[in-house]
Write an enzyme that holds these catalytic residues in place. Sequence first.
Site, PDB file in Angstrom:
ATOM      1  N   HIS A  45       0.654  -1.109  -0.061  1.00  0.00           N
ATOM      2  CA  HIS A  45      -0.089   0.030   0.086  1.00  0.00           C
ATOM      3  C   HIS A  45       0.766   1.213   0.031  1.00  0.00           C
ATOM      4  CE1 HIS A  45      -3.773  -1.978   1.270  1.00  0.00           C
ATOM      5  NE2 HIS A  45      -2.968  -2.881   1.374  1.00  0.00           N
TER       6      HIS A  45
ATOM      7  N   ASP B 115      -6.837   5.232   1.917  1.00  0.00           N
ATOM      8  CA  ASP B 115      -6.865   3.715   1.314  1.00  0.00           C
ATOM      9  C   ASP B 115      -8.012   3.333   1.954  1.00  0.00           C
ATOM     10  OD1 ASP B 115      -5.906   1.010   0.779  1.00  0.00           O
ATOM     11  OD2 ASP B 115      -3.926   1.713   1.515  1.00  0.00           O
TER      12      ASP B 115
ATOM     13  N   SER C  45       5.673  -9.631   2.253  1.00  0.00           N
ATOM     14  CA  SER C  45       6.360  -8.963   3.753  1.00  0.00           C
ATOM     15  C   SER C  45       5.605  -9.273   4.744  1.00  0.00           C
ATOM     16  CB  SER C  45       6.494  -7.519   3.590  1.00  0.00           C
ATOM     17  OG  SER C  45       5.502  -6.904   3.315  1.00  0.00           O
TER      18      SER C  45
ATOM     19  N   GLN D 109      13.209  -6.533  -4.599  1.00  0.00           N
ATOM     20  CA  GLN D 109      12.502  -7.215  -5.590  1.00  0.00           C
ATOM     21  C   GLN D 109      12.217  -6.486  -7.072  1.00  0.00           C
ATOM     22  OE1 GLN D 109       8.711  -9.343  -4.352  1.00  0.00           O
ATOM     23  NE2 GLN D 109       7.635  -8.155  -5.873  1.00  0.00           N
TER      24      GLN D 109
ATOM     25  N   TRP E 133      -1.012  -8.234  -4.818  1.00  0.00           N
ATOM     26  CA  TRP E 133      -1.175  -7.422  -5.790  1.00  0.00           C
ATOM     27  C   TRP E 133       0.068  -6.394  -6.390  1.00  0.00           C
ATOM     28  CZ3 TRP E 133      -4.595  -7.940  -9.442  1.00  0.00           C
ATOM     29  CH2 TRP E 133      -4.841  -6.863 -10.272  1.00  0.00           C
ATOM     30  N   ASN E 134       0.758  -6.051  -5.308  1.00  0.00           N
ATOM     31  CA  ASN E 134       2.076  -5.239  -6.007  1.00  0.00           C
ATOM     32  C   ASN E 134       3.004  -6.005  -6.624  1.00  0.00           C
ATOM     33  OD1 ASN E 134       3.104  -2.356  -5.426  1.00  0.00           O
ATOM     34  ND2 ASN E 134       4.670  -3.371  -4.386  1.00  0.00           N
ATOM     35  N   SER E 135       3.092  -7.407  -6.302  1.00  0.00           N
ATOM     36  CA  SER E 135       3.980  -8.300  -6.881  1.00  0.00           C
ATOM     37  C   SER E 135       3.619  -8.422  -8.273  1.00  0.00           C
ATOM     38  CB  SER E 135       4.176  -9.699  -6.148  1.00  0.00           C
ATOM     39  OG  SER E 135       4.857  -9.200  -4.903  1.00  0.00           O
TER      40      SER E 135
ATOM     41  N   GLU F 121       4.045  -5.448 -10.370  1.00  0.00           N
ATOM     42  CA  GLU F 121       5.753  -5.431 -10.778  1.00  0.00           C
ATOM     43  C   GLU F 121       5.824  -6.590 -12.013  1.00  0.00           C
ATOM     44  OE1 GLU F 121       7.782  -3.577  -6.724  1.00  0.00           O
ATOM     45  OE2 GLU F 121       7.860  -5.662  -6.911  1.00  0.00           O
TER      46      GLU F 121
ATOM     47  N   ASP G 139      -6.611 -11.839  -0.813  1.00  0.00           N
ATOM     48  CA  ASP G 139      -6.998 -11.723  -2.211  1.00  0.00           C
ATOM     49  C   ASP G 139      -6.100 -12.381  -2.884  1.00  0.00           C
ATOM     50  OD1 ASP G 139      -4.626  -9.962  -1.785  1.00  0.00           O
ATOM     51  OD2 ASP G 139      -5.671  -8.508  -3.267  1.00  0.00           O
ATOM     52  N   GLN G 140      -5.106 -13.182  -2.739  1.00  0.00           N
ATOM     53  CA  GLN G 140      -4.008 -13.575  -3.523  1.00  0.00           C
ATOM     54  C   GLN G 140      -4.693 -14.852  -4.376  1.00  0.00           C
ATOM     55  OE1 GLN G 140      -1.049 -14.724  -0.531  1.00  0.00           O
ATOM     56  NE2 GLN G 140      -0.868 -12.552  -0.101  1.00  0.00           N
TER      57      GLN G 140
END
Length: 473
Positions: free
Chosen positions: A43, A142, A293, A356, A374-376, A379, A395-396
């Site tokens: 986030h 957020d 993380s 990363q 989501w961030n991964s 990227e 959510d993965q």
Amino acid sequence: MTIFFSVEILVLGIAEFAAIAMDAAQQGDTTTILMLPWLGYGHLSAFLELAKSLSRRNFHIYFCSTSVNLDAIKPKLPSSFSDSIQFVELHLPSSPEFPPHLHTTNGLPPTLMPALHQAFSMAAQHFESILQTLAPHLLIYDSLQPWAPRVASSLKIPAINFNTTGVFVISQGLHPIHYPHSKFPFSEFVLHNHWKAMYSTADGASTERTRKRGEAFLYCLHASCSVILINSFRELEGKYMDYLSVLLNKKVVPVGPLVYEPNQDGEDEGYSSIKNWLDKKEPSSTVFVSFGSEYFPSKEEMEEIAHGLEASEVNFIWVVRFPQGDNTSGIEDALPKGFLERAGERGMVVKGWAPQAKILKHWSTGGFVSHCGWNSVMESMMFGVPIIGVPMHVDQPFNAGLVEEAGVGVEAKRDPDGKIQRDEVAKLIKEVVVEKTREDVRKKAREMSEILRSKGEEKFDEMVAEISLLLKI
């Protein structure tokens, strides 16, 4: 675990208030925006990239978070932004059991996550003082702090929700609330059986926590001023964006992917040894392994992943993390006996943290064994690296399914008991990184990267137009 907080720490010092107030007065006619992300790294990272883009459009940004989080992200902010992005510390109540260095999700033991949510909600009084002092023209918040738009509304400050997750998972979750007797209109997307069972059999305490956070999430969506900002892009989730817009009766504006663009030659702690190792590998020959993380795989999960990596015979970099305060776990104890010796030069295991984005961007990286946070996902798509999805929670699983639907990755299927299978992990790594059977996935990942890189700053035009319309500037 019950943790008792003192509310005294919520009082902002006079000197600190004076400094912030003086800065606010100096902004003059500049449009100011206060940004308040949740305390998770994904986030924070997305909010910071959005802050950079807004500052390039001549907005002055106040970026609000806890001191431990601000210290972590400051190195990612180039000096060129020092005049246009100002960090503002949010004081959470602390206690001997929950000191300030734990006011982040990064490495936080799962048992302390409820305490972090509680402390964050108790920061509303301090946040109100910050809003009163800075008097920003706009709040961007957020999705886990319903108190933030409430406070902003009481002060007549417009507020916009910025969602750092994918749109599919939001629209899929909202659909039964609006249409309880009809199926989700996009039936081609199906969760694997293990995840269906897991979400339907959660224990009572987990269900109650999930319900409360779901209510907070829903409030944050509806409290937003006519617009929702989303860290995604139409080529991936266009149909879900359109449907979410219908469900919320608000305009859904994509601003993604918001990804930190690393300089391969920049200084990052520990990266020089990683880069030297990667430089010796063939192009697209290495798989990067990381589960984020906030999730710490069990010993059994670690063993299955390790055996899968070993059987794949593919080069790998594996980031292994342990919760803060865990001084008993070592890499050797967490991995199968003799694993590191057998891997030799083919593998590198990094304890704790690794850059990363730099690893994904490196030319020798050809696959990403990921939890599909989501961030991964963003990227990986930006840098054109296909994903081998091993989702773990929240959510993965939905993100992993979306990755498969987009054709830029595959999800590792679990056994009937929901356990990771070493043979499945090994098979997919070989297929995605080496064999011709998944060339279509590699090609699609490269094509997606080219599309995203061609967008540039123009992807923010719609957002800036909506903000200008809202603020009449």
